[in-house]
Design an enzyme around this catalytic site. Sequence first.
Site, PDB file in Angstrom:
ATOM      1  N   ARG A 140       0.807  -1.230   0.000  1.00 17.01           N
ATOM      2  CA  ARG A 140       0.000   0.000   0.000  1.00 17.01           C
ATOM      3  C   ARG A 140       0.836   1.273   0.000  1.00 17.01           C
ATOM      4  NH1 ARG A 140      -3.333  -3.096   3.349  1.00 17.01           N
ATOM      5  NH2 ARG A 140      -5.101  -3.881   2.152  1.00 17.01           N
ATOM      6  N   LYS A 162       4.044  11.771 -10.835  1.00 20.75           N
ATOM      7  CA  LYS A 162       3.204  10.955 -11.723  1.00 20.75           C
ATOM      8  C   LYS A 162       3.922   9.640 -12.012  1.00 20.75           C
ATOM      9  CE  LYS A 162       0.483  14.331 -14.315  1.00 20.75           C
ATOM     10  NZ  LYS A 162       0.129  14.802 -15.671  1.00 20.75           N
ATOM     11  N   GLU A 204      12.350  19.121 -23.774  1.00 23.46           N
ATOM     12  CA  GLU A 204      11.546  19.406 -22.580  1.00 23.46           C
ATOM     13  C   GLU A 204      12.142  20.585 -21.790  1.00 23.46           C
ATOM     14  OE1 GLU A 204       8.707  17.928 -22.144  1.00 23.46           O
ATOM     15  OE2 GLU A 204       8.811  15.832 -22.808  1.00 23.46           O
ATOM     16  N   LYS A 246       9.571  23.064 -12.911  1.00 18.93           N
ATOM     17  CA  LYS A 246       8.580  21.993 -12.702  1.00 18.93           C
ATOM     18  C   LYS A 246       8.129  21.971 -11.243  1.00 18.93           C
ATOM     19  CE  LYS A 246       6.801  17.619 -13.778  1.00 18.93           C
ATOM     20  NZ  LYS A 246       6.839  16.389 -14.571  1.00 18.93           N
ATOM     21  N   GLU A 256      -2.887  18.184 -11.136  1.00 15.80           N
ATOM     22  CA  GLU A 256      -3.421  18.692 -12.404  1.00 15.80           C
ATOM     23  C   GLU A 256      -4.912  18.961 -12.314  1.00 15.80           C
ATOM     24  OE1 GLU A 256      -1.628  16.774 -15.752  1.00 15.80           O
ATOM     25  OE2 GLU A 256      -2.957  17.761 -17.176  1.00 15.80           O
ATOM     26  N   ARG A 261      -0.660  22.962 -13.933  1.00 18.75           N
ATOM     27  CA  ARG A 261       0.110  21.814 -14.399  1.00 18.75           C
ATOM     28  C   ARG A 261      -0.182  21.491 -15.867  1.00 18.75           C
ATOM     29  NH1 ARG A 261       2.151  16.667 -10.782  1.00 18.75           N
ATOM     30  NH2 ARG A 261       3.344  15.738 -12.452  1.00 18.75           N
ATOM     31  N   ASN A 265       1.853  20.625 -20.701  1.00 19.83           N
ATOM     32  CA  ASN A 265       1.499  19.897 -21.918  1.00 19.83           C
ATOM     33  C   ASN A 265       1.729  20.717 -23.183  1.00 19.83           C
ATOM     34  OD1 ASN A 265       0.674  17.564 -20.535  1.00 19.83           O
ATOM     35  ND2 ASN A 265      -1.307  18.506 -20.073  1.00 19.83           N
ATOM     36  N   HIS A 268       2.382  18.989 -26.360  1.00 22.86           N
ATOM     37  CA  HIS A 268       2.183  17.561 -26.119  1.00 22.86           C
ATOM     38  C   HIS A 268       0.928  16.971 -26.760  1.00 22.86           C
ATOM     39  CE1 HIS A 268       5.593  17.823 -23.514  1.00 22.86           C
ATOM     40  NE2 HIS A 268       5.473  16.578 -23.123  1.00 22.86           N
ATOM     41  N   HIS A 272       1.549  13.776 -28.877  1.00 25.41           N
ATOM     42  CA  HIS A 272       0.954  12.459 -28.630  1.00 25.41           C
ATOM     43  C   HIS A 272       0.295  11.904 -29.882  1.00 25.41           C
ATOM     44  CE1 HIS A 272       0.855  13.397 -24.044  1.00 25.41           C
ATOM     45  NE2 HIS A 272       2.008  12.881 -24.440  1.00 25.41           N
ATOM     46  N   HIS A 286       9.802  10.511 -27.850  1.00 23.05           N
ATOM     47  CA  HIS A 286       8.854  11.449 -27.241  1.00 23.05           C
ATOM     48  C   HIS A 286       9.341  12.905 -27.361  1.00 23.05           C
ATOM     49  CE1 HIS A 286       5.973  13.216 -24.516  1.00 23.05           C
ATOM     50  NE2 HIS A 286       6.964  13.687 -23.782  1.00 23.05           N
TER      51      HIS A 286
HETATM   52  N1  LIG Z   1       5.947  10.664 -14.918  1.00 24.17           N
HETATM   53  C1  LIG Z   1       6.049  11.754 -15.638  1.00 24.17           C
HETATM   54  O1  LIG Z   1       5.716  12.848 -15.196  1.00 24.17           O
HETATM   55  C2  LIG Z   1       6.594  11.648 -17.033  1.00 24.17           C
HETATM   56  C3  LIG Z   1       6.922  12.813 -17.732  1.00 24.17           C
HETATM   57  C4  LIG Z   1       7.488  12.683 -18.993  1.00 24.17           C
HETATM   58  C5  LIG Z   1       7.708  11.426 -19.526  1.00 24.17           C
HETATM   59  N2  LIG Z   1       7.375  10.316 -18.818  1.00 24.17           N
HETATM   60  C6  LIG Z   1       7.625   8.971 -19.354  1.00 24.17           C
HETATM   61  O2  LIG Z   1       9.024   8.815 -19.518  1.00 24.17           O
HETATM   62  C7  LIG Z   1       9.246   7.802 -20.491  1.00 24.17           C
HETATM   63  C8  LIG Z   1      10.400   8.213 -21.367  1.00 24.17           C
HETATM   64  O3  LIG Z   1      11.549   8.379 -20.577  1.00 24.17           O
HETATM   65  P1  LIG Z   1      13.006   8.386 -21.223  1.00 24.17           P
HETATM   66  O4  LIG Z   1      13.026   9.256 -22.407  1.00 24.17           O
HETATM   67  O5  LIG Z   1      13.948   8.651 -20.131  1.00 24.17           O
HETATM   68  O6  LIG Z   1      13.138   6.909 -21.816  1.00 24.17           O
HETATM   69  P2  LIG Z   1      13.808   5.562 -21.261  1.00 24.17           P
HETATM   70  O7  LIG Z   1      13.611   5.400 -19.823  1.00 24.17           O
HETATM   71  O8  LIG Z   1      13.307   4.474 -22.146  1.00 24.17           O
HETATM   72  O9  LIG Z   1      15.358   5.797 -21.554  1.00 24.17           O
HETATM   73  C9  LIG Z   1      15.769   5.957 -22.894  1.00 24.17           C
HETATM   74  C10 LIG Z   1      16.886   4.989 -23.243  1.00 24.17           C
HETATM   75  O10 LIG Z   1      18.105   5.448 -22.662  1.00 24.17           O
HETATM   76  C11 LIG Z   1      18.743   4.397 -21.934  1.00 24.17           C
HETATM   77  N3  LIG Z   1      19.478   5.057 -20.845  1.00 24.17           N
HETATM   78  C12 LIG Z   1      18.955   5.641 -19.748  1.00 24.17           C
HETATM   79  N4  LIG Z   1      19.905   6.279 -19.059  1.00 24.17           N
HETATM   80  C13 LIG Z   1      21.066   6.079 -19.719  1.00 24.17           C
HETATM   81  C14 LIG Z   1      22.392   6.502 -19.513  1.00 24.17           C
HETATM   82  N5  LIG Z   1      22.711   7.323 -18.502  1.00 24.17           N
HETATM   83  N6  LIG Z   1      23.336   6.099 -20.390  1.00 24.17           N
HETATM   84  C15 LIG Z   1      23.003   5.315 -21.452  1.00 24.17           C
HETATM   85  N7  LIG Z   1      21.760   4.918 -21.712  1.00 24.17           N
HETATM   86  C16 LIG Z   1      20.802   5.301 -20.862  1.00 24.17           C
HETATM   87  C17 LIG Z   1      17.642   3.481 -21.525  1.00 24.17           C
HETATM   88  O11 LIG Z   1      18.110   2.179 -21.319  1.00 24.17           O
HETATM   89  C18 LIG Z   1      16.698   3.579 -22.724  1.00 24.17           C
HETATM   90  O12 LIG Z   1      17.099   2.685 -23.719  1.00 24.17           O
HETATM   91  C19 LIG Z   1       7.941   7.610 -21.218  1.00 24.17           C
HETATM   92  O13 LIG Z   1       7.374   6.377 -20.852  1.00 24.17           O
HETATM   93  C20 LIG Z   1       7.072   8.737 -20.718  1.00 24.17           C
HETATM   94  O14 LIG Z   1       5.696   8.407 -20.686  1.00 24.17           O
HETATM   95  C21 LIG Z   1       6.820  10.412 -17.590  1.00 24.17           C
HETATM   96 ZN   LIG Z   2       6.980  15.267 -22.391  1.00 23.46          ZN
END
Ligand SMILES: NC(=O)c1ccc[n+]([C@@H]2O[C@H](COP(=O)([O-])OP(=O)(O)OC[C@H]3O[C@@H](n4cnc5c(N)ncnc54)[C@H](O)[C@@H]3O)[C@@H](O)[C@H]2O)c1
Ligand SMILES: [Zn+2]
Length: 388
Positions: A140, A162, A204, A246, A256, A261, A265, A268, A272, A286
Amino acid sequence: VTGGTATGDAATGDAATGDPRRIRVALGQRGYDVVVGTGLLSAAGEFLAPVLRGRRAVVVADETVAALHLPTLAASLDAAGFRHDTVVVPPGEASKSFAQLERLLDAILDLAPERTTAVVALGGGVVGDLAGFAASVLLRGVDLVQAPTTLLAQVDSSVGGKTGIDTRHGKNLVGSFHQPRLVLADIAALDTLPPRELRAGYAEIVKYGLIDDPGFFAWLEHQGRAVLDGDRPARAEAVARSCAAKARIVAADEREEAGARALLNLGHTFAHALEAETGFGADLLHGEAVALGTVLAFDLSARLGLCPPGDAERVRRHLADAGLPVSLRQISLPERSADRLLARMARDKKVRDGRLVLVLARGIGAAFVDAEADPGRVRDFLAERLAA
Ligand SMILES: NC(=O)c1ccc[n+]([C@@H]2O[C@H](COP(=O)([O-])OP(=O)(O)OC[C@H]3O[C@@H](n4cnc5c(N)ncnc54)[C@H](O)[C@@H]3O)[C@@H](O)[C@H]2O)c1
Ligand SMILES: [Zn+2]
């Protein structure tokens, strides 16, 4: 109580001398620090000890990040007297699934965790979202630490609470709000990040300047090259300013609900739709979709007479200089159909009572939420952009 102000502008520390900076996310009892600095993973144990209830942690990482950065983190947890285990997941968006969530929760439960055991998410946004969600439902809810290793995760996904996974109905449709106890953004971890991932995260960063900080955007116009090329003080400054932005928005509107918040977007809703059309894969990352979506949001704002065309041009030029896509011509879509894109946009979560909710801009640093966007005009605009 979700109010309060982040002390973002008062971020302390000096990147040039390597002192970490701390940015407070002011959420009352759920408040926490975002620490930005170089070499933080090798001192992680010292940072975690004062904020965690127990001395036990489960580190979650993907295979790539585990190979590169887990030994550093593990050594520092050892040094600080933490008992710790690791669960490794496959890299990539596909790990944000029910199947991987179940696997992860079972793997942690096999370790007989206690209520005071913490989950440490070491990696990009995928691991942060998956491990964060797991932490929110495990027993939990247990303590969570975000140790973001991508630029995107450092400036965006690790801050704000999030968490979630994707389902066959779409992205991020199952999740929770679960604020971390600490965010450790180690600038040194970015040294191993592929340049394309770095550029995607940069989109971003630009977003924060465009939302409400024209001075930051102007700074990026001068220092963006240094950020992209690996200059550590410039990177620390860009990450800290982004996290401060942020933090401020999250403190004002944690879930949000109030509107602030929603400004995050910017770009975005277009993004999307483009990601959905290209399958959320390596064809269009992304952040690349966000760059395109941001250009579209500014061009549409200019077209509607809301924003000076010169501002839209500055946005396009800066993102293009960063090596990001800025024109729909640069990407391959299965069908170049404005109706398809519009239908995708309408299906986005950001729809209220059938009207399109878009973040538009009156200029650089002057974004606002338009809850009454006219779908017909948006379709005509997209049709023209697709034909260009
Ligand atoms: N929670 C939120 O508020 C929020 C906001 C924006 C995005 N997101 C989510 O984030 C995700 C995308 O995140 P991302 O772009 O970090 O992608 P990711 O986590 O897939 O990382 C991208 C790639 O980089 C590699 N990697 C990570 N760190 C590394 C490093 N230091 N050196 C070498 N390789 C490395 C990973 O293995 C992966 O292949 C999406 O699922 C999206 O929905 C969430
Ligand atoms: Zn984003």
